[in-house]
Design an enzyme around this catalytic site. Structure first.
Site, PDB file in Angstrom:
ATOM      1  N   TYR A   1       0.851  -1.203   0.000  1.00  0.00           N
ATOM      2  CA  TYR A   1       0.000   0.000   0.000  1.00  0.00           C
ATOM      3  C   TYR A   1       0.884   1.249   0.000  1.00  0.00           C
ATOM      4  O   TYR A   1       0.620   2.196  -0.744  1.00  0.00           O
ATOM      5  CB  TYR A   1      -0.917  -0.047   1.224  1.00  0.00           C
ATOM      6  CG  TYR A   1      -1.982   1.016   1.269  1.00  0.00           C
ATOM      7  CD1 TYR A   1      -3.128   0.926   0.487  1.00  0.00           C
ATOM      8  CD2 TYR A   1      -1.857   2.114   2.118  1.00  0.00           C
ATOM      9  CE1 TYR A   1      -4.116   1.907   0.549  1.00  0.00           C
ATOM     10  CE2 TYR A   1      -2.837   3.090   2.186  1.00  0.00           C
ATOM     11  CZ  TYR A   1      -3.971   2.980   1.402  1.00  0.00           C
ATOM     12  OH  TYR A   1      -4.952   3.946   1.462  1.00  0.00           O
TER      13      TYR A   1
ATOM     14  N   ILE B   1      -9.671   7.893   7.918  1.00  0.00           N
ATOM     15  CA  ILE B   1     -11.002   8.413   7.638  1.00  0.00           C
ATOM     16  C   ILE B   1     -12.013   7.298   7.907  1.00  0.00           C
ATOM     17  O   ILE B   1     -11.770   6.124   7.573  1.00  0.00           O
ATOM     18  CB  ILE B   1     -11.095   8.874   6.156  1.00  0.00           C
ATOM     19  CG1 ILE B   1      -9.961   9.864   5.817  1.00  0.00           C
ATOM     20  CG2 ILE B   1     -12.469   9.464   5.863  1.00  0.00           C
ATOM     21  CD1 ILE B   1      -9.899  11.113   6.679  1.00  0.00           C
TER      22      ILE B   1
HETATM   23  P1  NAP Z   1     -13.801   2.037   0.674  1.00  0.00           P
HETATM   24  O1  NAP Z   1     -14.861   2.549   1.586  1.00  0.00           O
HETATM   25  O2  NAP Z   1     -13.268   0.668   0.862  1.00  0.00           O
HETATM   26  O3  NAP Z   1     -14.364   2.197  -0.838  1.00  0.00           O
HETATM   27  C1  NAP Z   1     -13.545   1.774  -1.897  1.00  0.00           C
HETATM   28  C2  NAP Z   1     -14.184   2.188  -3.203  1.00  0.00           C
HETATM   29  O4  NAP Z   1     -13.315   1.785  -4.284  1.00  0.00           O
HETATM   30  C3  NAP Z   1     -15.529   1.498  -3.457  1.00  0.00           C
HETATM   31  O5  NAP Z   1     -16.368   2.407  -4.134  1.00  0.00           O
HETATM   32  C4  NAP Z   1     -15.150   0.328  -4.363  1.00  0.00           C
HETATM   33  O6  NAP Z   1     -16.216  -0.098  -5.215  1.00  0.00           O
HETATM   34  C5  NAP Z   1     -14.049   0.972  -5.188  1.00  0.00           C
HETATM   35  N1  NAP Z   1     -13.159   0.009  -5.825  1.00  0.00           N
HETATM   36  C6  NAP Z   1     -12.366  -0.922  -5.230  1.00  0.00           C
HETATM   37  N2  NAP Z   1     -11.694  -1.618  -6.180  1.00  0.00           N
HETATM   38  C7  NAP Z   1     -12.082  -1.124  -7.376  1.00  0.00           C
HETATM   39  C8  NAP Z   1     -11.754  -1.426  -8.728  1.00  0.00           C
HETATM   40  N3  NAP Z   1     -10.889  -2.402  -9.034  1.00  0.00           N
HETATM   41  N4  NAP Z   1     -12.352  -0.708  -9.712  1.00  0.00           N
HETATM   42  C9  NAP Z   1     -13.245   0.276  -9.414  1.00  0.00           C
HETATM   43  N5  NAP Z   1     -13.578   0.614  -8.161  1.00  0.00           N
HETATM   44  C10 NAP Z   1     -13.008  -0.086  -7.157  1.00  0.00           C
HETATM   45  O7  NAP Z   1     -12.522   2.989   0.669  1.00  0.00           O
HETATM   46  P2  NAP Z   1     -12.285   4.491   1.188  1.00  0.00           P
HETATM   47  O8  NAP Z   1     -11.815   4.433   2.569  1.00  0.00           O
HETATM   48  O9  NAP Z   1     -13.434   5.353   0.818  1.00  0.00           O
HETATM   49  O10 NAP Z   1     -11.014   4.852   0.298  1.00  0.00           O
HETATM   50  C11 NAP Z   1     -11.081   5.596  -0.908  1.00  0.00           C
HETATM   51  C12 NAP Z   1      -9.662   5.990  -1.292  1.00  0.00           C
HETATM   52  O11 NAP Z   1      -9.084   6.748  -0.231  1.00  0.00           O
HETATM   53  C13 NAP Z   1      -8.732   4.798  -1.524  1.00  0.00           C
HETATM   54  O12 NAP Z   1      -7.875   5.079  -2.606  1.00  0.00           O
HETATM   55  C14 NAP Z   1      -7.946   4.713  -0.241  1.00  0.00           C
HETATM   56  O13 NAP Z   1      -6.680   4.116  -0.436  1.00  0.00           O
HETATM   57  C15 NAP Z   1      -7.836   6.185   0.120  1.00  0.00           C
HETATM   58  N6  NAP Z   1      -7.568   6.433   1.536  1.00  0.00           N
HETATM   59  C16 NAP Z   1      -8.465   6.074   2.504  1.00  0.00           C
HETATM   60  C17 NAP Z   1      -8.171   6.335   3.833  1.00  0.00           C
HETATM   61  C18 NAP Z   1      -9.098   6.003   4.964  1.00  0.00           C
HETATM   62  O14 NAP Z   1      -8.709   6.205   6.113  1.00  0.00           O
HETATM   63  N7  NAP Z   1     -10.299   5.522   4.719  1.00  0.00           N
HETATM   64  C19 NAP Z   1      -6.958   6.948   4.162  1.00  0.00           C
HETATM   65  C20 NAP Z   1      -6.071   7.280   3.159  1.00  0.00           C
HETATM   66  C21 NAP Z   1      -6.397   7.029   1.858  1.00  0.00           C
HETATM   67  P3  NAP Z   1     -17.334  -1.198  -4.695  1.00  0.00           P
HETATM   68  O15 NAP Z   1     -18.160  -0.483  -3.676  1.00  0.00           O
HETATM   69  O16 NAP Z   1     -18.111  -1.524  -5.930  1.00  0.00           O
HETATM   70  O17 NAP Z   1     -16.577  -2.348  -4.120  1.00  0.00           O
END
Ligand code: NAP
Length: 246
Positions: free
Chosen positions: A159, A192
């Site tokens: 990651y 988040i």
């Molecule tokens: P999440 O709730 O797990 O949601 C992930 C999203 O990505 C979902 O809409 C999922 O679609 C989609 N996805 C996963 N694999 C995919 C693929 N191969 N093609 C198209 N869509 C795909 O994640 P999140 O926490 O909102 O994270 C969003 C972004 O923020 C990510 O890049 C993550 O690395 C980054 N981030 C998050 C945090 C945190 O603390 N949450 C911190 C730093 C960075 P489905 O719903 O259809 O599965």
């Protein structure tokens, strides 16, 4: 100049917008006036609910299933968006996976999958939307990175690599596209409140000086700020509640 940009007539694509940060970004862009393509991978129902919420705001929206790590799927997705909404002006590369793995447990397949979904997708989606942005001499690309691009992080080295690579690409594209009116920036949140962070929530929250996790809306607000600023490019905006070590 307004603090909230007027995105009327702009078409946005948010990858991974069925839930979490992507959903909040899609809604925030719609509130600012954009029509939005809501990409998802598997959760079509959730994506359709986001589309309905955007339409209730008076904006056009479509749900579009595509695996953003597949070149063919990305090409089909951008063509469908162009036909149904118009060519993309604002791309938010948000889709990502965060498989929690120790150094010893991480497999080659998991490493490859993480790099494909989190990093190669940025290349594929960016290349797919750039011809139109360059032709109009206006475009906004925002990559959702992570504190793990610079810190040790809580997920794993795969990651770290994907997000550090994303920030390298952000600077590389930004330098090459600034003269053509296309800005490319990263927003790097840490910790988040989303599905991705649910597994280790209680452990993580103790490490945040602010005393709580961030919200997806707080990340979306930073995305909107970047989209509204034509002079900012090649930057990473961090938001982490004061957390510097994760
Ligand atoms: P999440 O709730 O797990 O949601 C992930 C999203 O990505 C979902 O809409 C999922 O679609 C989609 N996805 C996963 N694999 C995919 C693929 N191969 N093609 C198209 N869509 C795909 O994640 P999140 O926490 O909102 O994270 C969003 C972004 O923020 C990510 O890049 C993550 O690395 C980054 N981030 C998050 C945090 C945190 O603390 N949450 C911190 C730093 C960075 P489905 O719903 O259809 O599965």
């Amino acid at each position: 100049m307004s603090l909230s940009p007027d995105l009327d007539q702009r078409i946005a694509l948010v990858t991974g917008a069925s839930r979490g940060i992507g959903k909040a970004v899609a809604l925030m862009l719609a509130r600012a006036g954009a029509d939005v393509a809501v990409n998802y991978h598997e959760r079509a129902e959730e994506a359709r609910a986001v589309v309905e919420a955007i339409r209730a705001l008076g904006r056009r929206a479509i749900a579009i299933g595509a695996d953003v790590s597949s070149a063919a799927a990305v090409a089909a997705m951008t063509q469908a968006i162009a036909e149904q909404l118009g060519p993309v002006d604002i791309l938010v590369n948000n889709a990502g996976i965060g498989l929690i793995r120790s150094i010893d447990a991480l497999t080659e397949a998991e490493f490859d999958a993480t790099l494909a979904v989190n990093l190669k997708s940025v290349f594929l989606c960016t290349q797919a939307v750039l011809p139109h942005m360059r032709a109009r001499r206006w475009g906004r690309i925002v990559n959702i990175s992570s504190g793990a691009a610079r810190g040790g992080g809580g997920i794993g080295v795969h990651y770290n690599a994907s997000k550090a690579g994303m920030e390298g690409m952000t600077r590389g594209y930004a330098a090459r596209l600034a003269a053509e009116g296309v800005t490319v920036n990263a927003v790097a949140p840490s910790l988040i409140e989303t599905d991705m962070m649910s597994a280790r929530r209680d452990e993580y929250v103790k490490r945040i000086p602010l005393g709580r996790m961030g919200t997806a809306e707080e990340v979306a607000q930073a995305v909107l700020m970047v989209v509204g600023n034509p002079y900012m490019t090649g930057q990473t905006v961090q938001l982490n509640g004061g957390t510097q070590f994760i």
